[in-house]
Design a protein around this motif. Structure first.
Motif, PDB file in Angstrom:
ATOM      1  N   LYS A  17      22.225 -20.708  -1.764  1.00 19.60           N
ATOM      2  CA  LYS A  17      21.216 -19.650  -1.862  1.00 19.60           C
ATOM      3  C   LYS A  17      20.467 -19.494  -0.538  1.00 19.60           C
ATOM      4  O   LYS A  17      20.305 -18.382  -0.036  1.00 19.60           O
ATOM      5  CB  LYS A  17      20.247 -19.961  -2.993  1.00 19.60           C
ATOM      6  N   LYS A  18      20.044 -20.613   0.035  1.00 16.83           N
ATOM      7  CA  LYS A  18      19.300 -20.566   1.290  1.00 16.83           C
ATOM      8  C   LYS A  18      20.130 -19.926   2.398  1.00 16.83           C
ATOM      9  O   LYS A  18      19.670 -19.011   3.093  1.00 16.83           O
ATOM     10  CB  LYS A  18      18.866 -21.964   1.717  1.00 16.83           C
ATOM     11  N   LEU A  19      21.362 -20.379   2.562  1.00 15.80           N
ATOM     12  CA  LEU A  19      22.190 -19.861   3.640  1.00 15.80           C
ATOM     13  C   LEU A  19      22.586 -18.408   3.411  1.00 15.80           C
ATOM     14  O   LEU A  19      22.480 -17.579   4.317  1.00 15.80           O
ATOM     15  CB  LEU A  19      23.432 -20.737   3.821  1.00 15.80           C
ATOM     16  N   ALA A  20      23.055 -18.076   2.209  1.00 16.35           N
ATOM     17  CA  ALA A  20      23.514 -16.705   1.939  1.00 16.35           C
ATOM     18  C   ALA A  20      22.370 -15.703   2.027  1.00 16.35           C
ATOM     19  O   ALA A  20      22.537 -14.608   2.574  1.00 16.35           O
ATOM     20  CB  ALA A  20      24.192 -16.636   0.571  1.00 16.35           C
ATOM     21  N   GLU A  21      21.204 -16.060   1.499  1.00 22.35           N
ATOM     22  CA  GLU A  21      20.083 -15.121   1.540  1.00 22.35           C
ATOM     23  C   GLU A  21      19.431 -15.071   2.912  1.00 22.35           C
ATOM     24  O   GLU A  21      18.829 -14.068   3.279  1.00 22.35           O
ATOM     25  CB  GLU A  21      19.075 -15.451   0.444  1.00 22.35           C
ATOM     26  N   ASP A  22      19.561 -16.133   3.710  1.00 22.08           N
ATOM     27  CA  ASP A  22      19.037 -16.128   5.066  1.00 22.08           C
ATOM     28  C   ASP A  22      19.922 -15.273   5.969  1.00 22.08           C
ATOM     29  O   ASP A  22      19.442 -14.417   6.707  1.00 22.08           O
ATOM     30  CB  ASP A  22      18.929 -17.555   5.604  1.00 22.08           C
ATOM     31  N   VAL A  23      21.226 -15.488   5.888  1.00 19.34           N
ATOM     32  CA  VAL A  23      22.161 -14.718   6.717  1.00 19.34           C
ATOM     33  C   VAL A  23      22.239 -13.281   6.204  1.00 19.34           C
ATOM     34  O   VAL A  23      22.282 -12.334   6.972  1.00 19.34           O
ATOM     35  CB  VAL A  23      23.560 -15.381   6.734  1.00 19.34           C
ATOM     36  N   LEU A  75      34.220 -15.013   1.171  1.00 19.48           N
ATOM     37  CA  LEU A  75      33.042 -14.516   1.877  1.00 19.48           C
ATOM     38  C   LEU A  75      32.782 -15.409   3.076  1.00 19.48           C
ATOM     39  O   LEU A  75      32.795 -16.636   2.948  1.00 19.48           O
ATOM     40  CB  LEU A  75      31.817 -14.534   0.961  1.00 19.48           C
ATOM     41  N   PHE A  76      32.526 -14.814   4.222  1.00 22.33           N
ATOM     42  CA  PHE A  76      32.210 -15.560   5.435  1.00 22.33           C
ATOM     43  C   PHE A  76      30.849 -15.122   5.949  1.00 22.33           C
ATOM     44  O   PHE A  76      30.650 -13.947   6.270  1.00 22.33           O
ATOM     45  CB  PHE A  76      33.269 -15.329   6.518  1.00 22.33           C
ATOM     46  N   PHE A  77      29.920 -16.058   6.020  1.00 21.00           N
ATOM     47  CA  PHE A  77      28.574 -15.812   6.520  1.00 21.00           C
ATOM     48  C   PHE A  77      28.422 -16.524   7.863  1.00 21.00           C
ATOM     49  O   PHE A  77      28.820 -17.684   7.990  1.00 21.00           O
ATOM     50  CB  PHE A  77      27.522 -16.403   5.574  1.00 21.00           C
ATOM     51  N   ALA A  78      27.805 -15.869   8.840  1.00 18.31           N
ATOM     52  CA  ALA A  78      27.550 -16.506  10.138  1.00 18.31           C
ATOM     53  C   ALA A  78      26.284 -15.951  10.752  1.00 18.31           C
ATOM     54  O   ALA A  78      26.122 -14.736  10.875  1.00 18.31           O
ATOM     55  CB  ALA A  78      28.728 -16.272  11.083  1.00 18.31           C
ATOM     56  N   GLN A  79      25.401 -16.846  11.096  1.00 21.29           N
ATOM     57  CA  GLN A  79      24.200 -16.469  11.842  1.00 21.29           C
ATOM     58  C   GLN A  79      24.106 -17.446  13.006  1.00 21.29           C
ATOM     59  O   GLN A  79      23.543 -18.545  12.872  1.00 21.29           O
ATOM     60  CB  GLN A  79      22.960 -16.516  10.963  1.00 21.29           C
TER      61      GLN A  79
END
Length: 168
Positions: A17-23, A75-79
């Motif tokens: 949740k933290k990573l997906a909603e932050d990115v 799904l790929f998230f990157a910040q």
């Protein structure tokens, strides 16, 4: 070199949740069996208490047609600015009922749908993760930058990362 920390249950959901909603924006990949895979940027509406990731999509999009054919998605998230990375593999479910649309709707989605949440082309996609992996910093951005600078000056390796499986 970083540390490995596999997370389970609520701790895994909280990290996801933290990573997906932050990115917030990910590359949403469908047609995983075909090469090249179909990928497009999608914005996360929310991550619920079970770790499901919710999106708003046009019912007439290629993505929706591809999900109807094969509901496996990646799904790929990157910040990079904060060193937050997340890979999620799961199954997608498409909803068209107004109750689900009302629950997930956000004002940002209005830019895509002229008639708002009553637009007949609005659909909601829920991705239920079956496999997830994360890479993150241990200490946050400021401390990580200091560690990188110290590592450069001293020539010693930096230990600022943490990664692991998210077992939801």
């Amino acid at each position: 070199m970083g540390d490995f920390k596999n997370l389970t249950n609520q701790e895994a959901v909280a990290k996801l949740k933290k990573l997906a909603e932050d990115v917030r924006t990910c590359m949403f990949c469908t047609d995983l069996a075909d090469q090249p895979i179909a990928a497009r940027p999608m914005s996360v509406q929310e991550v619920d208490e079970n770790g499901n990731i919710w999106f708003i999509s046009s019912a007439n999009s290629n993505k929706n047609f591809e999900i109807k054919k094969d509901n496996a998605v990646q799904l790929f998230f990157a910040q990079t600015s904060d060193s937050h990375y997340l890979s999620v593999y799961g199954t997608a479910t498409i909803y068209k009922d107004q109750a689900t649309i009302d629950e997930v709707w956000s004002t940002v989605a209005e830019a895509w749908f002229e008639q708002g949440k009553e637009d007949p082309n609005v659909s909601v996609i829920k991705v239920t993760p079956s496999d997830a992996y994360y890479w993150d910093t241990k200490d946050g951005k400021a401390i990580t930058l200091l560690k990188i600078a110290a590592s450069t000056i001293t020539g010693k390796g930096m230990d600022g990362g943490i990664e692991g499986n998210l077992n939801i």
